[in-house]
Design an enzyme around this catalytic site. Structure first.
Site, PDB file in Angstrom:
ATOM      1  N   THR A  42       0.868  -1.179   0.000  1.00  0.00           N
ATOM      2  CA  THR A  42       0.000   0.000   0.000  1.00  0.00           C
ATOM      3  C   THR A  42       0.902   1.225   0.000  1.00  0.00           C
ATOM      4  O   THR A  42       2.036   1.171   0.502  1.00  0.00           O
ATOM      5  CB  THR A  42      -0.962   0.001   1.205  1.00  0.00           C
ATOM      6  OG1 THR A  42      -0.200  -0.069   2.400  1.00  0.00           O
ATOM      7  CG2 THR A  42      -1.931  -1.165   1.134  1.00  0.00           C
ATOM      8  N   VAL A  44       1.235   4.319   1.452  1.00  0.00           N
ATOM      9  CA  VAL A  44       1.849   4.974   2.606  1.00  0.00           C
ATOM     10  C   VAL A  44       2.801   4.013   3.315  1.00  0.00           C
ATOM     11  O   VAL A  44       3.865   4.407   3.781  1.00  0.00           O
ATOM     12  CB  VAL A  44       0.777   5.541   3.568  1.00  0.00           C
ATOM     13  CG1 VAL A  44       1.423   6.263   4.737  1.00  0.00           C
ATOM     14  CG2 VAL A  44      -0.145   6.506   2.823  1.00  0.00           C
ATOM     15  N   CYS A  45       2.449   2.734   3.344  1.00  0.00           N
ATOM     16  CA  CYS A  45       3.337   1.736   3.968  1.00  0.00           C
ATOM     17  C   CYS A  45       4.659   1.668   3.214  1.00  0.00           C
ATOM     18  O   CYS A  45       5.731   1.616   3.816  1.00  0.00           O
ATOM     19  CB  CYS A  45       2.686   0.355   3.979  1.00  0.00           C
ATOM     20  SG  CYS A  45       1.185   0.287   4.963  1.00  0.00           S
ATOM     21  N   THR A  46       4.574   1.683   1.911  1.00  0.00           N
ATOM     22  CA  THR A  46       5.774   1.640   1.090  1.00  0.00           C
ATOM     23  C   THR A  46       6.625   2.878   1.362  1.00  0.00           C
ATOM     24  O   THR A  46       7.842   2.778   1.551  1.00  0.00           O
ATOM     25  CB  THR A  46       5.405   1.521  -0.402  1.00  0.00           C
ATOM     26  OG1 THR A  46       4.587   0.347  -0.568  1.00  0.00           O
ATOM     27  CG2 THR A  46       6.633   1.404  -1.277  1.00  0.00           C
ATOM     28  N   LEU A  49       8.428   2.558   4.823  1.00  0.00           N
ATOM     29  CA  LEU A  49       9.581   1.663   4.839  1.00  0.00           C
ATOM     30  C   LEU A  49      10.676   2.115   3.878  1.00  0.00           C
ATOM     31  O   LEU A  49      11.858   1.902   4.142  1.00  0.00           O
ATOM     32  CB  LEU A  49       9.140   0.236   4.553  1.00  0.00           C
ATOM     33  CG  LEU A  49       8.207  -0.364   5.612  1.00  0.00           C
ATOM     34  CD1 LEU A  49       7.904  -1.825   5.282  1.00  0.00           C
ATOM     35  CD2 LEU A  49       8.761  -0.250   7.011  1.00  0.00           C
TER      36      LEU A  49
END
Length: 152
Positions: A42, A44-46, A49
């Protein structure tokens, strides 16, 4: 209620994207930056990280371990790690025990129950929490400057 600075970090052992057991206690004697993220692949997760990936040398230079944790399976996390060239461990909290222990779990995330809240924790060399940030809005990113300051 999430874990607060000054408290001992809840201990855990999870399966990594390499299908190996990884325990928080493995890193006693060094700082650990724990990033909980809702779901692999997703946007924002990408971004969350990838920020840690791109600053990896900084944390490595400070002898800090980065751990990314989500409720995704280790197989999904392996693909996510490969596609984004993450140099740090991604751990599967598939049973939702660790995000629950850290108070970092959404009741409902796009109608899915038990997804990790976007959050960041810094654990010191003695395995105590020195920084804690749990975000209610999954579209927000953690305060990377504050994380870096806590690691210093």
């Amino acid at each position: 209620m999430s874990i607060q600075p000054g408290q001992p970090a809840p201990q855990f052992t999870l399966v990594s994207s390499e299908l190996k057991q990884v325990s928080l206690s493995d890193f006693k004697g060094r700082k650990v930056v724990i990033h909980f993220f809702p779901l692999a692949f997703t946007g924002v997760c990408t971004a969350q990280l990838c920020t840690m990936r791109d600053n990896f040398g900084y944390y490595d230079g400070l002898h800090a371990q980065i751990l990314g944790i989500s409720v995704d399976s280790p197989f999904t996390l392996a693909k996510f790690k490969q596609e984004n060239n993450y140099q740090f461990e991604l751990l599967s909290d598939f049973n939702k025990e660790v995000c629950t222990a850290y108070g970092a779990i959404y009741d409902s995330f796009y109608s899915m129950h038990g997804v990790a809240k976007r959050s960041a924790f810094v654990v010191d060399e003695e395995q105590n929490i020195v920084y804690a940030e749990v975000l209610e809005n999954a579209d927000d990113l953690p305060d990377f400057d504050a994380i870096a300051a806590a690691v210093k």
